[in-house]
Design a protein around this motif. Structure first.
Motif, PDB file in Angstrom:
ATOM      1  N   GLN A   1      48.318  23.547  46.026  1.00 16.77           N
ATOM      2  CA  GLN A   1      48.009  22.215  46.487  1.00 16.77           C
ATOM      3  C   GLN A   1      47.465  21.386  45.338  1.00 16.77           C
ATOM      4  N   ASP A   2      47.432  20.078  45.527  1.00 18.70           N
ATOM      5  CA  ASP A   2      46.944  19.171  44.496  1.00 18.70           C
ATOM      6  C   ASP A   2      45.494  18.759  44.740  1.00 18.70           C
ATOM      7  N   ASP A   3      44.682  19.662  45.226  1.00 14.20           N
ATOM      8  CA  ASP A   3      43.273  19.373  45.482  1.00 14.20           C
ATOM      9  C   ASP A   3      42.478  19.636  44.208  1.00 14.20           C
ATOM     10  N   THR A   4      42.075  18.559  43.521  1.00  9.60           N
ATOM     11  CA  THR A   4      41.390  18.722  42.239  1.00  9.60           C
ATOM     12  C   THR A   4      39.996  19.304  42.398  1.00  9.60           C
ATOM     13  N   SER A   5      39.361  19.157  43.557  1.00 17.16           N
ATOM     14  CA  SER A   5      38.026  19.735  43.733  1.00 17.16           C
ATOM     15  C   SER A   5      38.094  21.260  43.664  1.00 17.16           C
ATOM     16  N   LEU A   6      39.169  21.837  44.182  1.00 19.18           N
ATOM     17  CA  LEU A   6      39.339  23.290  44.073  1.00 19.18           C
ATOM     18  C   LEU A   6      39.562  23.696  42.625  1.00 19.18           C
ATOM     19  N   LEU A   7      40.308  22.892  41.880  1.00 18.86           N
ATOM     20  CA  LEU A   7      40.541  23.194  40.471  1.00 18.86           C
ATOM     21  C   LEU A   7      39.243  23.079  39.676  1.00 18.86           C
ATOM     22  N   GLU A   8      38.392  22.127  40.031  1.00 19.16           N
ATOM     23  CA  GLU A   8      37.093  22.003  39.377  1.00 19.16           C
ATOM     24  C   GLU A   8      36.246  23.240  39.635  1.00 19.16           C
ATOM     25  N   ALA A   9      36.293  23.742  40.866  1.00 20.01           N
ATOM     26  CA  ALA A   9      35.538  24.955  41.196  1.00 20.01           C
ATOM     27  C   ALA A   9      36.044  26.135  40.366  1.00 20.01           C
ATOM     28  N   VAL A  10      37.353  26.240  40.204  1.00 16.17           N
ATOM     29  CA  VAL A  10      37.925  27.310  39.385  1.00 16.17           C
ATOM     30  C   VAL A  10      37.439  27.173  37.940  1.00 16.17           C
ATOM     31  N   GLY A  11      37.439  25.960  37.425  1.00 14.58           N
ATOM     32  CA  GLY A  11      36.961  25.724  36.065  1.00 14.58           C
ATOM     33  C   GLY A  11      35.507  26.111  35.888  1.00 14.58           C
ATOM     34  N   GLU A  12      34.680  25.774  36.863  1.00 20.48           N
ATOM     35  CA  GLU A  12      33.265  26.134  36.785  1.00 20.48           C
ATOM     36  C   GLU A  12      33.075  27.640  36.848  1.00 20.48           C
ATOM     37  N   ILE A  13      33.819  28.296  37.708  1.00 19.28           N
ATOM     38  CA  ILE A  13      33.724  29.756  37.802  1.00 19.28           C
ATOM     39  C   ILE A  13      34.150  30.395  36.485  1.00 19.28           C
ATOM     40  N   LEU A  14      35.230  29.912  35.909  1.00 23.93           N
ATOM     41  CA  LEU A  14      35.693  30.452  34.630  1.00 23.93           C
ATOM     42  C   LEU A  14      34.656  30.255  33.525  1.00 23.93           C
ATOM     43  N   SER A  15      33.875  29.199  33.625  1.00 22.03           N
ATOM     44  CA  SER A  15      32.837  28.935  32.631  1.00 22.03           C
ATOM     45  C   SER A  15      31.749  29.997  32.646  1.00 22.03           C
ATOM     46  N   LEU A  16      31.594  30.669  33.754  1.00 29.12           N
ATOM     47  CA  LEU A  16      30.480  31.589  33.933  1.00 29.12           C
ATOM     48  C   LEU A  16      30.821  33.059  33.744  1.00 29.12           C
ATOM     49  N   ILE A  17      32.087  33.387  33.612  1.00 25.04           N
ATOM     50  CA  ILE A  17      32.419  34.804  33.443  1.00 25.04           C
ATOM     51  C   ILE A  17      32.472  35.145  31.956  1.00 25.04           C
ATOM     52  N   PRO A  18      32.242  36.406  31.619  1.00 23.85           N
ATOM     53  CA  PRO A  18      32.259  36.809  30.207  1.00 23.85           C
ATOM     54  C   PRO A  18      33.569  36.437  29.517  1.00 23.85           C
ATOM     55  N   GLY A  19      33.468  36.135  28.234  1.00 22.79           N
ATOM     56  CA  GLY A  19      34.587  35.609  27.455  1.00 22.79           C
ATOM     57  C   GLY A  19      35.851  36.437  27.495  1.00 22.79           C
ATOM     58  N   ASP A  20      35.754  37.764  27.379  1.00 24.54           N
ATOM     59  CA  ASP A  20      36.958  38.589  27.370  1.00 24.54           C
ATOM     60  C   ASP A  20      37.680  38.539  28.712  1.00 24.54           C
ATOM     61  N   LYS A  21      36.917  38.565  29.798  1.00 28.78           N
ATOM     62  CA  LYS A  21      37.526  38.464  31.130  1.00 28.78           C
ATOM     63  C   LYS A  21      38.091  37.070  31.352  1.00 28.78           C
ATOM     64  N   ARG A  22      37.363  36.051  30.880  1.00 28.23           N
ATOM     65  CA  ARG A  22      37.830  34.673  31.019  1.00 28.23           C
ATOM     66  C   ARG A  22      39.166  34.492  30.304  1.00 28.23           C
ATOM     67  N   ASP A  23      39.297  35.054  29.111  1.00 28.18           N
ATOM     68  CA  ASP A  23      40.540  34.924  28.358  1.00 28.18           C
ATOM     69  C   ASP A  23      41.720  35.544  29.104  1.00 28.18           C
ATOM     70  N   ARG A  24      41.475  36.679  29.756  1.00 26.79           N
ATOM     71  CA  ARG A  24      42.563  37.316  30.532  1.00 26.79           C
ATOM     72  C   ARG A  24      42.955  36.460  31.726  1.00 26.79           C
ATOM     73  N   VAL A  25      41.967  35.899  32.420  1.00 24.67           N
ATOM     74  CA  VAL A  25      42.254  35.057  33.588  1.00 24.67           C
ATOM     75  C   VAL A  25      42.993  33.790  33.155  1.00 24.67           C
ATOM     76  N   ILE A  26      42.561  33.200  32.050  1.00 24.50           N
ATOM     77  CA  ILE A  26      43.221  31.987  31.555  1.00 24.50           C
ATOM     78  C   ILE A  26      44.661  32.284  31.165  1.00 24.50           C
ATOM     79  N   ALA A  27      44.891  33.428  30.533  1.00 30.46           N
ATOM     80  CA  ALA A  27      46.261  33.804  30.175  1.00 30.46           C
ATOM     81  C   ALA A  27      47.116  33.930  31.441  1.00 30.46           C
ATOM     82  N   PHE A  28      46.566  34.546  32.479  1.00 34.24           N
ATOM     83  CA  PHE A  28      47.291  34.664  33.740  1.00 34.24           C
ATOM     84  C   PHE A  28      47.576  33.291  34.335  1.00 34.24           C
TER      85      PHE A  28
END
Length: 147
Positions: A1-28
């Motif tokens: 869906q095009d709900d940007t509030s959900l995408l913002e939540a995903v971005g905030e969550i990604l900001s809080l996880i450890p870097g190596d895990k974040r890199d894997r999630v971002i690659a996915f």
């Protein structure tokens, strides 16, 4: 869906996880949801990206809102590998106050990597809360902001 509030939540969550895990999630996400990544990356931030996303004029507000103890702990957590971020933060408050923080940091014992990461994660969560409350603006923009 095009709900940007959900995408913002995903971005905030990604900001809080450890870097190596974040890199894997971002690659996915880049592979599976490439069209959404721009919106996610706009709200995602890390300690290392603070000089790019935290306007100079907002730095004193962050120090005031988060308080002396929190900021001293953050600055102490940046001793190993975060000197650029630390100097950015200290360089955007009064020199007298910056000197005071430097002296206070000397009284804090060296932190383990795990403790430093925990302090930094707590700081990021506090920044997110300030942003949600409208106390500060933070994040990447499409245009370069002259501050």
């Amino acid at each position: 869906q095009d709900d940007t509030s959900l995408l913002e939540a995903v971005g905030e969550i990604l900001s809080l996880i450890p870097g190596d895990k974040r890199d894997r999630v971002i690659a996915f996400l880049n592979n599976e949801h490439e069209s959404k990544m721009r919106s996610i990356e706009r709200v995602m931030f890390t300690i290392d990206s603070l000089p790019e996303i935290l306007p100079r004029s907002i730095v004193p507000v962050v120090f005031r809102e988060l308080g002396e103890d929190s900021m001293t702990q953050l600055l102490a957590s940046l001793r190993n590998g975060g000197a650029g971020v630390s100097e950015y933060l200290l360089g955007n408050i009064s020199s007298r106050l910056a000197d005071q923080y430097r002296l206070q940091m000397e009284d804090i014992a060296q932190m383990s990597a795990e403790k430093a990461e925990k302090v930094q994660r707590q700081f990021l969560m506090s920044l997110m809360m300030l942003k949600r409350q409208g106390g500060i603006s933070i994040g990447k923009t499409d245009e370069a902001e002259a501050v």
